[in-house]
Design an enzyme around this catalytic site. Structure first.
Site, PDB file in Angstrom:
ATOM      1  N   HIS A  30       1.730 -27.736 -42.691  1.00 31.15           N
ATOM      2  CA  HIS A  30       1.778 -27.208 -41.333  1.00 31.15           C
ATOM      3  C   HIS A  30       2.227 -28.284 -40.374  1.00 31.15           C
ATOM      4  CE1 HIS A  30      -1.279 -24.722 -43.367  1.00 31.15           C
ATOM      5  NE2 HIS A  30      -0.624 -23.764 -42.767  1.00 31.15           N
ATOM      6  N   HIS A  90      -1.992 -23.683 -31.721  1.00 34.22           N
ATOM      7  CA  HIS A  90      -3.044 -23.248 -30.813  1.00 34.22           C
ATOM      8  C   HIS A  90      -2.480 -22.579 -29.551  1.00 34.22           C
ATOM      9  CE1 HIS A  90      -7.049 -23.161 -29.095  1.00 34.22           C
ATOM     10  NE2 HIS A  90      -6.577 -23.720 -27.993  1.00 34.22           N
ATOM     11  N   GLY A  91      -1.479 -23.204 -28.951  1.00 38.26           N
ATOM     12  CA  GLY A  91      -0.898 -22.635 -27.732  1.00 38.26           C
ATOM     13  C   GLY A  91      -0.321 -21.257 -27.975  1.00 38.26           C
ATOM     14  N   ILE A  92       0.456 -21.128 -29.057  1.00 40.08           N
ATOM     15  CA  ILE A  92       1.096 -19.848 -29.365  1.00 40.08           C
ATOM     16  C   ILE A  92       0.041 -18.796 -29.680  1.00 40.08           C
ATOM     17  CG2 ILE A  92       2.607 -18.684 -31.017  1.00 40.08           C
ATOM     18  CD1 ILE A  92       4.053 -21.375 -31.389  1.00 40.08           C
ATOM     19  N   GLY A  93      -0.974 -19.181 -30.443  1.00 37.46           N
ATOM     20  CA  GLY A  93      -2.020 -18.232 -30.802  1.00 37.46           C
ATOM     21  C   GLY A  93      -2.788 -17.756 -29.582  1.00 37.46           C
ATOM     22  N   THR A 142      -7.996 -19.533 -36.262  1.00 39.27           N
ATOM     23  CA  THR A 142      -9.384 -19.807 -35.933  1.00 39.27           C
ATOM     24  C   THR A 142      -9.685 -19.398 -34.499  1.00 39.27           C
ATOM     25  OG1 THR A 142      -9.272 -21.728 -37.375  1.00 39.27           O
ATOM     26  CG2 THR A 142     -11.134 -21.616 -35.866  1.00 39.27           C
ATOM     27  N   GLY A 147     -17.919 -20.073 -36.823  1.00 33.78           N
ATOM     28  CA  GLY A 147     -16.994 -21.173 -37.064  1.00 33.78           C
ATOM     29  C   GLY A 147     -17.612 -22.333 -37.814  1.00 33.78           C
ATOM     30  N   GLY A 190      -9.550 -26.702 -28.704  1.00 34.81           N
ATOM     31  CA  GLY A 190     -10.337 -25.535 -28.307  1.00 34.81           C
ATOM     32  C   GLY A 190     -11.238 -25.820 -27.110  1.00 34.81           C
TER      33      GLY A 190
END
Lengths: 579, 579
Positions: free
Chosen positions: A217, A399-402, A442, A484, A556
C-alpha cells in the site's frame, strides 16, 4: 503515476464497472464487489476474498472456477466495508458456508470480522484465515502481526482447491491455515505509487536506491540499499526466504515472483533466471513457477518473491484447474451451473426499509443534523489532502479519500432522510450507515460506530438534551475502543475521542449548554490530536500501519479534532439563533 | 525506467533464459528463440512469429497450443537475425510448411524475407503475412507501410486457429491476410521507455501531455495533446477506429485494449468502461473483449485500442482454445505430442563446419583482419551511446546496442578462426556471420552483407591486392542496396557507402596504396555522413523508422564513417610496419 480517470472519487467504482464489462463471462457485479457468473455447485464451501482496490488482479481478477467465489472490492487501498463484505458473501454463499481470506490489515480484519458476525447471526457458517506471508512486516515470533502480500494467491488457491474437492468448511479452513503457515514472501521497491488525483507518490525512493521489505500500500520498507544487479536481487530475496523455511518442509516449493505494477516482465525474467539457479543449488524441487503480476500496488515499481512450501495434500490441491479473468492454470472444463445465479442484490435489500416520519420537534433537530453532516463533509473536503499526506507517513494514504467518500455519502443520506420526514435519530443513523458502507476501511467502520451511537440517543420524537448527547458520545467512545481494539495512548483516534467525551460529559454535568460544552470538549480533542500529530515527523519508517499498530500514529485523531471543532461552530450558531 | 539487469548487453539473452526456466512446460529454448515443448501434430502448418525483445508477452509469451509454434526473439527492440529466424522455423516445422507473421518493420521484413528464401531453397514451403494494424503510421492509401502493434495478436491467433483446424499453408496465409485486413489499432503514450542501461528514455512527453499515434519502439507519436479524462480517451480511440471500419464488416468486433507497459489495469478498466458504452452506442456486437498487456513497449506508459472485425470464418477460428505462457482462451485439452520434439539445435548445426587452414600468407592477412575487427569493436564501444541517441531521434534507439553485440560477436569469431589457422576469407566470413546473427535488426543484416562480400575477395591463400579489396567493397555496396532496398539519398548507410566505394575504386585505379586509397575514401564517407547527420536535429517527429523510411535518416551512415576511418588507421599502420 496514475494518468487516466474521470472524477478521482469515482475511480474505484468505474474500474469495477469496466472490469465487469470486460469479463462478463467470469463475473457479475453485486453490491460490494463481484461473484462468479457460473456459481459452484450447491453445498460447496464458498471462498470469499477481498481487500482494497489497486492490487489487480487481486481481488476481483481472481474470481472464477477453482479460485474465489466472490470478491469484496473496497475503495483504493481501503478495506471494503462490513456491508460490502456481507453482501458479497451472501451472494456467493451456496449453502456450504463461507471461508473468508484476505491480507492481514487492520481495516480488513475489522470489517471482515464484523461481516462474519452478521452472517453467523443470520445462520451462515463462516471461518476466516487472514494471510500473513510478509516476513518483513513482523518478526517470526509475531507471525500473526505480519501483513499479507502476494502470498494471498497460495492461500486462496489452496482453500479453493479444497472447496472444489468437496471439503467441508472446517477442513477448508484447516487447509487455508496450513497454506498460510507454509507461505513466505519478501519484497523490494524502487518507487512508490501515486493514487489517482494525488499530487505525489505515497513514498519515494532516491534514484538508484531501493526500499527493502515493502508493503503493498505504498508503505515504505524497513531498510534501504543501493539497487543491486538482477542477480544480486535474486540472491537477497532467496537468502531471506530460505532463512525462514517452515518446519517440516520437504523441499517441494512453488516460487512466485510478483511484479508490483511498473516492473517489467523482462526484468523479472532476468531475476528469475538466477532465482531458479539458487533454488536448484539449495536442493529444492521447483514446482509450477510463477513470474508475473498477482498482487500489485498500483504503479509501484518493485517485486516480491513468495515461496510456497508444499506437502502432499497441498501439492495435490495445487493441481486443481483454475480459470479466472487474470489467472488460469490447467485445463478447466466448462462447469455446469449447479444452482441458479442470484440476481437479487443482497446488500441493497437491507437498506430498503421505509422511513417512519419523526415528530415536528425531531424533524427540526434532523435539520440541524443535516447541517452538522454538511459541515463535516465540507471540513473533510477542505482537509482531504492534508489527511492523505499524514496517512502516507504512517499508513497507506487512503484516509483522506475514505473520509471524503464516507462524509459525502452520509451527507446525501442525511438530506434524503430529512426530506422524507425522518426524525433526528433516523437521519443520523442513515448517514452513519452510508458513511461506513461507502468509506470502507478502518475509519469508515469507526465513524459508522460513532454516528450510530450518537443517533441512538437523539430519538425520533422530541428534542434531545445535552446530557443525552454526551451519553451518546460516551457510548460512541466505548464502541470505537471495543470495535477498533485500540487503547488510549495507541496514537489513534481514541487519543482524541476519550478526552473529548470526558470533557463533554464534565462540562454538561457542570451546567454548560451543549454548544458551550462541545466547544470546550473540542479544544481538549484538538490539544490531544496535536500531541499525536507532533509525533509524525519524528516517526521515521513505520513498520506496519493502521489501527492495530501500537506506536504508529494514524491521522484519525486529527480528523476527529477538525470535525468536532467545526461541529461546535454549527451548534453555537443554533443556540444563538434557534430554529 | 529499467532497473534490474546484470550486464545490459546480456539482458535479452538472460531474459529468454529466465522466461524458459519459468515456462518449461510450454516452451523450450532453441537457437534464436523458443518453440513449443509439445509440438503440433506432424503435417500441420507451423506458425512462426517473432520480433525484437521488450514487447512481452510478444513474442515468446505467445508460443503454445492454439497460437504460435515458435518465436524468433531478437535483441531489445531489434529484429531477430536471419539466422535466428531460420533456426526457429527449422525447429518448429512439422512438415506442413511455415507461416511467418510479425509486425511490419524494416529490419523484421529484411530478416524474415531472407530466412524465408533460405528455407524455400531447402525445400520448406513458406508464406509471410506482416501485420499492419497501426492506422497512425501511414494513410489508408498506403496500408502496406503501416506498422504492426497490438493487432499482431489477432493475426497470429487467426493463422494459428486455421493451422489447428488443418488448413493448408495457402489457406492459413489467406486467413492471416484476411485477419490483418480486418484489424485496426490506434494508440497514445504518456511517457517513453528506457532500455536497460540507457541514460534516458527514447522520447519524453511533457507532464500532463500525451503523444497521439505512438509506435511500440519508443517512436514518438504523430501529434500531441493534453491528457484527457479516461472517458475522453475512450472517445478519441473509438472515433479514430470507427472512421476506418473495413468494408464489409458486419458489426461483430473484438476490442483489445492493450497496455504498453506502465499503465495500470485499473486505469485501463476505467477507460474500457466507456469504450464498451461507445461500441454499444455504435450498434456493434462486442465479442470476447480483451483488457491487458498483449504487446508492450518495455516500460512505456500508454495504451492502444485494437478493433478486430470478425466475419463468420474468423469468428469460428476465434473459438480455437489457446494455452501459452501469457495468454489463454477457452479450455485446452492436453495435446498429445504428434511428433517427437527435436532436441537438436537447427541453428548450431549450420556453423559447426570445421575450419580449413589458410596458407601462411593468408594466415598473416587474417591477423590483420583480426586487428581490423578488434578496431571496429573498439570504435563501436566508444560511440555506442552516441549511436543510440541518434537512432532514438529517428528510430527505436537500438542501433548502438545492435552494433555493439554484432561487433563483439564478430571479434570473438575472428579471433577463434584465426587461432584455428583460418585464412583471411574464412576469418572475415565467420566474423560476418557472427555479427549478423548476434546483432539482428537491419544493421546486423547489412553489416553481415558487407563483411561477407569483402571476405569473398580476400581468399584463403596468398595476399589480396588493393584492387581486389576495392572490388569487394563495390560488391558489398551493391549487396547492401539490393538487400536493404535503399537508394542513394534515402539518408541511410548507403549515402556514405556509395561515395566510400567510389573513391576507393578511383584512388586504387589511380595507383594509390590500399591504405592511402582507404583514407581518402573514409574522408568521402565522413563528409557524406556529416551531411546526413546534420539533418537529424531538424527532423521533428519521425513517422516511421528504419531503412525503408525515405526521408528519415538513420545513424547507419555515421557508424559506417566512424568504422572506415578507424580501419584506415589500422591499414596505414600495417603498410608502414608490414607484418
Amino acid at each position: 503515476m496514475t494518468r487516466l480517470w474521470n472524477d478521482s472519487a469515482d475511480f474505484a467504482d468505474e474500474m469495477i464497472d469496466g472490469f465487469v464489462a470486460a469479463n462478463a463471462r467470469y463475473v457479475r457485479r453485486v453490491s460490494g464487489g463481484v461473484v462468479r457468473t457460473t456459481p459452484a455447485p450447491a453445498g460447496r464451501v464458498a471462498v470469499v476474498v477481498g481487500g482494497g482496490s489497486g492490487h489487480y488482479p487481486a481481488f476481483g481478477g481472481l474470481v472464477g472456477a477453482g479460485l474465489a467465489d466472490g470478491a469484496a472490492m473496497g475503495n483504493l487501498f481501503a478495506s471494503p466495508s462490513t456491508q460490502q463484505i456481507h453482501a458479497v458473501a451472501r451472494a456467493a454463499h451456496g449453502g456450504g458456508g463461507v471461508l473468508f481470506s484476505y491480507g492481514n490489515y487492520a481495516g480488513d480484519v475489522l470489517n471482515f470480522d464484523a461481516a462474519q458476525e452478521r452472517l453467523r447471526a443470520e445462520g451462515i457458517a463462516c471461518e476466516t484465515v487472514a494471510v500473513t506471508d510478509d516476513i518483513a512486516s513482523a518478526s517470526a515470533d509475531e507471525i500473526h502481526r505480519r501483513r499479507g502480500i502476494a502470498g494471498d494467491l497460495t492461500v486462496f488457491r489452496s482453500a479453493a482447491g479444497a472447496a472444489s474437492a468437496g471439503y467441508d468448511l472446517a477442513d477448508v479452513a484447516r487447509v487455508a491455515r496450513l497454506a498460510n503457515d507454509r507461505t513466505r514472501s519478501f519484497g523490494v521497491a524502487f518507487s512508490g505509487c501515486t493514487l489517482p488525483g494525488a499530487p505525489a507518490p505515497l513514498f519515494s525512493v532516491a534514484e538508484g536506491r531501493m526500499a527493502i521489505g515493502l508493503g503493498i500500500h505504498g508503505e515504505p520498507g524497513i531498510d534501504e540499499a543501493e539497487v543491486p544487479t538482477a542477480d544480486g536481487l535474486a540472491e537477497l530475496l532467496v537468502s531471506r526466504l530460505l532463512a525462514e523455511r517452515p518446519d517440516g518442509a520437504d523441499g517441494r516449493v512453488v516460487p512466485i515472483l510478483n511484479g508490483l505494477g511498473s516492473l517489467k516482465h523482462e526484468e523479472m525474467f532476468v531475476v528469475y533466471r538466477r532465482i531458479a539457479q539458487l533454488l536448484a543449488d539449495a536442493g529444492l524441487e521447483v514446482i509450477d513457477p510463477h513470474v508475473g503480476e498477482y498482487c500489485t500496488s498500483f504503479d509501484m515499481a518493485g517485486t516480491s518473491l513468495t515461496l510456497f512450501w508444499l506437502d502432499d495434500e497441498l501439492a495435490e490441491l495445487w493441481e486443481t484447474p483454475v480459470d479466472t479473468p487474470a489467472y488460469r492454470r490447467g485445463s478447466v472444463a466448462p462447469e455446469a451451473a449447479g444452482r441458479a445465479a442470484q440476481p437479487e442484490d443482497a446488500g441493497a435489500a437491507d437498506t430498503a426499509t421505509a422511513i417512519v416520519p419523526g415528530d415536528t420537534d425531531s424533524q427540526s433537530v434532523a435539520r440541524v443534523v443535516v447541517e452538522v453532516v454538511d459541515t463535516v463533509a465540507r471540513t473533510v473536503d477542505t482537509h482531504v489532502d492534508e489527511l492523505g499526506r499524514m496517512d502516507a507517513i504512517a499508513g497507506d494514504g487512503d484516509h483522506g479519500i475514505g473520509m471524503q467518500r464516507g462524509s459525502h455519502a452520509a451527507r446525501a443520506a442525511a438530506h434524503e432522510s430529512a426530506a422524507a420526514g425522518a426524525g433526528a435519530a433516523t437521519t443520523l443513523a442513515r448517514a452513519a450507515d452510508a458513511w461506513s458502507d461507502r468509506a470502507g476501511g478502518t475509519s469508515g467502520a469507526l465513524w459508522g460506530v460513532i454516528l450510530t451511537s450518537v443517533a441512538s440517543t437523539l430519538g425520533d420524537t422530541g428534542r434531545p438534551d445535552a446530557a443525552g448527547v454526551a451519553a451518546g458520545v460516551a457510548a460512541a467512545t466505548r464502541g470505537v475502543m471495543s470495535y477498533g481494539k485500540a487503547e488510549l495512548g495507541d496514537k489513534t483516534m481514541v487519543d482524541a475521542l476519550v478526552p473529548f467525551s470526558a470533557q463533554l460529559t464534565t462540562a454538561v454535568a457542570g451546567g454548560a449548554t451543549l454548544a458551550e460544552a462541545w466547544r470546550s470538549a473540542a479544544s481538549a480533542a484538538s490539544a490531544a490530536a496535536a500531541a499525536t500529530a507532533a509525533l509524525l515527523p519524528r516517526m521515521g519508517r513505520a513498520r506496519t500501519h493502521g489501527q492495530h499498530s501500537v506506536g504508529t500514529p494514524d491521522p484519525g485523531a486529527h480528523s476527529l479534532a477538525l470535525i468536532v471543532t467545526a461541529v461546535g461552530d454549527v451548534l453555537t450558531h443554533h443556540e444563538r439563533t434557534p430554529s
